[in-house]
Design a protein around this motif. Structure first.
Motif, short mmCIF file in Angstrom:
data_model
loop_
_atom_site.label_atom_id
_atom_site.label_comp_id
_atom_site.label_asym_id
_atom_site.label_seq_id
_atom_site.Cartn_x
_atom_site.Cartn_y
_atom_site.Cartn_z
N TYR A 1 40.50 43.18 54.78
CA TYR A 1 39.91 44.47 54.43
C TYR A 1 38.60 44.24 53.64
O TYR A 1 37.65 45.00 53.75
CB TYR A 1 40.92 45.25 53.59
N ARG B 1 54.17 58.98 41.43
CA ARG B 1 53.94 59.10 39.99
C ARG B 1 52.59 58.51 39.61
O ARG B 1 52.02 57.69 40.37
CB ARG B 1 55.07 58.48 39.17
N GLU C 1 50.47 56.86 36.23
CA GLU C 1 50.54 56.35 34.85
C GLU C 1 49.15 55.94 34.39
O GLU C 1 48.28 55.64 35.22
CB GLU C 1 51.46 55.12 34.77
N LYS D 1 51.11 41.19 54.87
CA LYS D 1 50.43 42.06 53.88
C LYS D 1 49.16 41.39 53.38
O LYS D 1 48.14 42.02 53.17
CB LYS D 1 51.37 42.34 52.70
N HIS E 1 49.62 44.04 44.41
CA HIS E 1 49.94 45.22 43.59
C HIS E 1 49.14 45.20 42.30
O HIS E 1 49.66 45.52 41.23
CB HIS E 1 51.45 45.26 43.30
N HIS F 1 42.60 52.74 33.42
CA HIS F 1 42.60 53.31 34.77
C HIS F 1 43.92 54.02 35.02
O HIS F 1 44.90 53.78 34.31
CB HIS F 1 42.38 52.22 35.83
N MET G 1 47.14 54.46 37.32
CA MET G 1 47.92 53.74 38.33
C MET G 1 48.60 54.81 39.17
O MET G 1 49.40 55.61 38.65
CB MET G 1 48.98 52.88 37.65
N PRO H 1 45.79 46.81 41.36
CA PRO H 1 44.79 47.69 41.96
C PRO H 1 43.46 47.74 41.21
O PRO H 1 42.52 48.38 41.68
CB PRO H 1 45.47 49.06 41.90
N ARG I 1 40.56 54.39 44.46
CA ARG I 1 40.24 53.24 45.29
C ARG I 1 41.07 53.28 46.58
O ARG I 1 42.29 53.43 46.51
CB ARG I 1 40.57 51.96 44.51
N SER I 2 40.40 53.18 47.72
CA SER I 2 41.17 53.09 48.96
C SER I 2 41.46 51.62 49.24
O SER I 2 40.61 50.76 49.01
CB SER I 2 40.43 53.75 50.13
N LEU I 3 42.67 51.36 49.68
CA LEU I 3 43.11 49.98 49.90
C LEU I 3 43.74 49.86 51.28
O LEU I 3 44.15 50.87 51.86
CB LEU I 3 44.16 49.60 48.84
N PRO I 4 43.86 48.66 51.79
CA PRO I 4 44.54 48.49 53.07
C PRO I 4 46.03 48.82 52.91
O PRO I 4 46.54 48.81 51.79
CB PRO I 4 44.35 47.01 53.39
N PRO I 5 46.74 49.10 54.01
CA PRO I 5 48.18 49.35 53.88
C PRO I 5 48.88 48.10 53.36
O PRO I 5 48.43 47.00 53.60
CB PRO I 5 48.62 49.67 55.31
N GLY I 6 49.94 48.27 52.63
CA GLY I 6 50.65 47.11 52.08
C GLY I 6 51.06 47.39 50.65
O GLY I 6 52.21 47.74 50.39
N PRO I 7 50.10 47.30 49.71
CA PRO I 7 50.47 47.57 48.33
C PRO I 7 50.85 49.03 48.15
O PRO I 7 50.29 49.90 48.82
CB PRO I 7 49.22 47.21 47.53
N THR I 8 51.79 49.30 47.27
CA THR I 8 52.26 50.67 47.07
C THR I 8 51.60 51.31 45.86
O THR I 8 52.08 52.31 45.35
CB THR I 8 53.79 50.67 46.88
N VAL I 9 50.54 50.71 45.40
CA VAL I 9 49.89 51.24 44.21
C VAL I 9 48.37 51.08 44.34
O VAL I 9 47.89 50.10 44.92
CB VAL I 9 50.43 50.52 42.94
N THR I 10 47.64 52.09 43.85
CA THR I 10 46.19 51.94 43.79
C THR I 10 45.71 52.46 42.44
O THR I 10 46.52 52.86 41.60
CB THR I 10 45.49 52.66 44.98
N ALA I 11 44.40 52.41 42.22
CA ALA I 11 43.85 52.79 40.92
C ALA I 11 42.93 53.99 41.05
O ALA I 11 42.27 54.16 42.07
CB ALA I 11 43.10 51.60 40.31
#
Lengths: 209, 140
Positions: A132, B71, B73, A125, A82, B108, B110, A84, B36-46
């Motif tokens: 990736y 949301r 931020e 995860k 988490h 950045h 969030m 990013p 930023r595209s990220l793999p599935p898993g984290p619930t937040v990107t930038a």
């Protein structure tokens, strides 16, 4: 983490560890004298140090004791999924290091991302996340006690922050990379800001020495 | 009004006169917006973007939003002697002629809890909110 005393204690111990690492790195730079001039980015230890022995888990959920981090060069980074901004950047840097080394016919370094947030970062995860960026990257995590012992033994403190109103929390952590030699000992640190070319030059010299 | 309150009011008035404030977002020009595209898993990107103020007055950005995320931020990564900290910031001011560049390793956006999995190559609408108006842009 709700206990303010514990947070304060962690913050103080984190600060003390950061100060310790800084003083130690300064001492290493001074004591290694003219030799330090040859390094572009690395803080190379005059003598390799033992890695703390802890039980970790890999991205398949299998036990992975820290003593297994040997028989080839390893480069370690600490973070959490988490995260990013800095973490994906650093993972991309680790992947770029091996891509450049491969283009120069140099042996790959085993990249290791150590996850400091076992509450959110399960092995499944972690697997999706590291692969990736680089299919050969190793993702490790462990209990809070194991991670605390490993990070403090490497002078790389981290602090798990308090959750906001939405339940989101940060993990303050070091941006340093740690290089382990094939004997599984700590050989050098690379501190932020990271410069790919400088790291590549130093890794070339270190892994040939 | 007590004399000290009158003095404070005068000081505030003078400081307000010294710096013209634009309540609208109309003078802002946004470029290089990407997520930023990220793999599935984290619930937040930038998300990152560059905001330039082409107007004659300072603009204060109060918040960000997107229909594609729960949301949004504004955060900043700080490197304190090698220790990386990420903190939320609010009320961002952009002076006339200034450029605010959000780049990896610094300020950045969030983006929390995407409503659908993020895929490379798709675009997302981001909204920048000022006191009196909003501005919508597309981020790659």
């Amino acid at each position: 983490m709700k206990n303010p005393v514990l947070i304060l204690a962690l913050a103080i111990s984190g600060g003390a560890m950061a100060l310790g690492l800084w003083s130690w790195q300064e001492w290493v730079k001074t004591s290694s004298g003219a030799q330090s001039q040859q390094w572009q980015a690395a803080t190379v230890l005059p003598q390799a140090r033992t890695l703390p022995a802890v039980e970790l888990l890999d991205q398949k959920g299998q036990p992975y004791p820290s003593g297994q981090l040997k028989n080839q060069w390893h480069l370690l980074f600490f973070g959490f999924t988490h995260c990013p901004d800095i973490c994906p950047n650093t993972l991309a840097l680790l992947a770029a290091i091996n891509e450049a080394r491969s283009n120069n016919s140099q042996a790959a370094i085993q990249m290791v991302f150590i996850y400091l947030d076992p509450q959110r970062d399960t092995p499944a995860k972690i697997k999706a996340y590291v692969e990736y960026f680089d299919k050969d990257m190793l993702g490790l995590t462990g209990s809070e006690a194991a991670l605390a012992k490993l990070s403090s033994g490497l002078y790389l403190p981290y602090v798990i922050g308090e959750a906001d109103a939405n339940g989101y929390y940060n993990v303050d952590h070091s941006g340093s990379l740690v290089l382990l030699n094939p004997q599984g000992q700590v050989r050098a640190y690379f501190s932020t800001p990271h410069r790919l070319e400088a790291i590549l030059q130093d890794l070339d010299k270190l892994t040939r020495s | 009004m007590k004399p000290q309150h009158a003095l404070l009011a005068l000081a505030l008035l003078l400081s307000a006169c010294g710096k013209t404030q634009n309540q609208a977002c109309s003078s802002l020009v946004v470029s290089d917006a990407w997520i930023r595209s990220l793999p599935p898993g984290p619930t937040v990107t930038a998300g990152y973007l560059q905001i330039e103020n082409h107007g004659e007055a300072t603009v204060t950005l109060s918040s960000f939003s997107s229909a594609d995320f729960e949301r949004v931020e504004l955060h900043e990564t700080r490197d304190l002697d090698g220790q990386l900290q990420m903190r939320a910031i609010t009320g961002l001011e952009i002076a006339p002629g200034d450029i605010l560049a959000m780049r990896p390793g610094g300020k950045h956006l969030m983006l929390f809890n995407p409503k659908l999995p993020l895929k490379p190559g798709e675009q997302h609408k981001l909204n920048l909110h000022c006191a009196a108006s909003s501005l919508s842009i597309m981020a790659d």
